[in-house]
Design a protein around this motif. Sequence first.
Motif, PDB file in Angstrom:
ATOM      1  N   ARG A 137     -45.207   3.452 -18.813  1.00  0.00           N
ATOM      2  CA  ARG A 137     -46.607   4.229 -19.414  1.00  0.00           C
ATOM      3  C   ARG A 137     -47.012   5.152 -18.445  1.00  0.00           C
ATOM      4  N   ASN A 138     -46.259   5.636 -17.442  1.00  0.00           N
ATOM      5  CA  ASN A 138     -46.703   6.569 -16.496  1.00  0.00           C
ATOM      6  C   ASN A 138     -47.986   6.516 -15.886  1.00  0.00           C
ATOM      7  N   THR A 139     -48.151   5.053 -15.624  1.00  0.00           N
ATOM      8  CA  THR A 139     -49.565   4.795 -14.942  1.00  0.00           C
ATOM      9  C   THR A 139     -49.279   4.513 -13.438  1.00  0.00           C
ATOM     10  N   VAL A 140     -50.442   4.555 -12.669  1.00  0.00           N
ATOM     11  CA  VAL A 140     -50.487   4.175 -11.205  1.00  0.00           C
ATOM     12  C   VAL A 140     -51.858   3.418 -11.056  1.00  0.00           C
ATOM     13  N   LEU A 141     -51.721   2.177 -10.591  1.00  0.00           N
ATOM     14  CA  LEU A 141     -52.725   1.463 -10.172  1.00  0.00           C
ATOM     15  C   LEU A 141     -52.830   1.248  -8.846  1.00  0.00           C
TER      16      LEU A 141
END
Length: 169
Positions: A147-151
Amino acid sequence: KKNQYKAYSITYFDYFDTVTTIIGYEKKEEDFNERVIYIENLLKEYHRLYDIYDSYENINNLYTLNQEVGKVVDQKIIDLLNYAIDMYNQTSGMMNIAMGSVLKLWHDEREYASYHPNLEGKLPLMSDLEEAAKHTNILDIVIDDERNTVLLKDKLMRLDVGAIAKGYA
């Protein structure tokens, strides 16, 4: 001789707070200048993506990632973070991009001193450093490659890629 390559160079201080020198060998200066434009555009893009101090319009960079929970980011950020986590593992934790909360304290004191030259500089308080050190667990960086997300699971964690971004870019 017409077909010999000549050395061309340009030096500037526009990206990553460092001097950049590009040296190239081309038959014509115009060809060198075209390559310089390409290289400068790449450096500008990486600089904006990896910047932890400033935001840029229409870019989710490391600054915005440090400010907000769970962001969709450019693949270049995902690649850098994955590389940095690999370096963390290879160095037994000595290279830790999750140290931003600690490094920010040092940065803030240095900045304050630079804007107030008549005052004596000071060190961050040990109690503040100890508290900030509680928010440096690199395992709290959750990357979703699909998803190309960073948390950042720890809301007080801050990323700082100063030790790795220039060389990586």
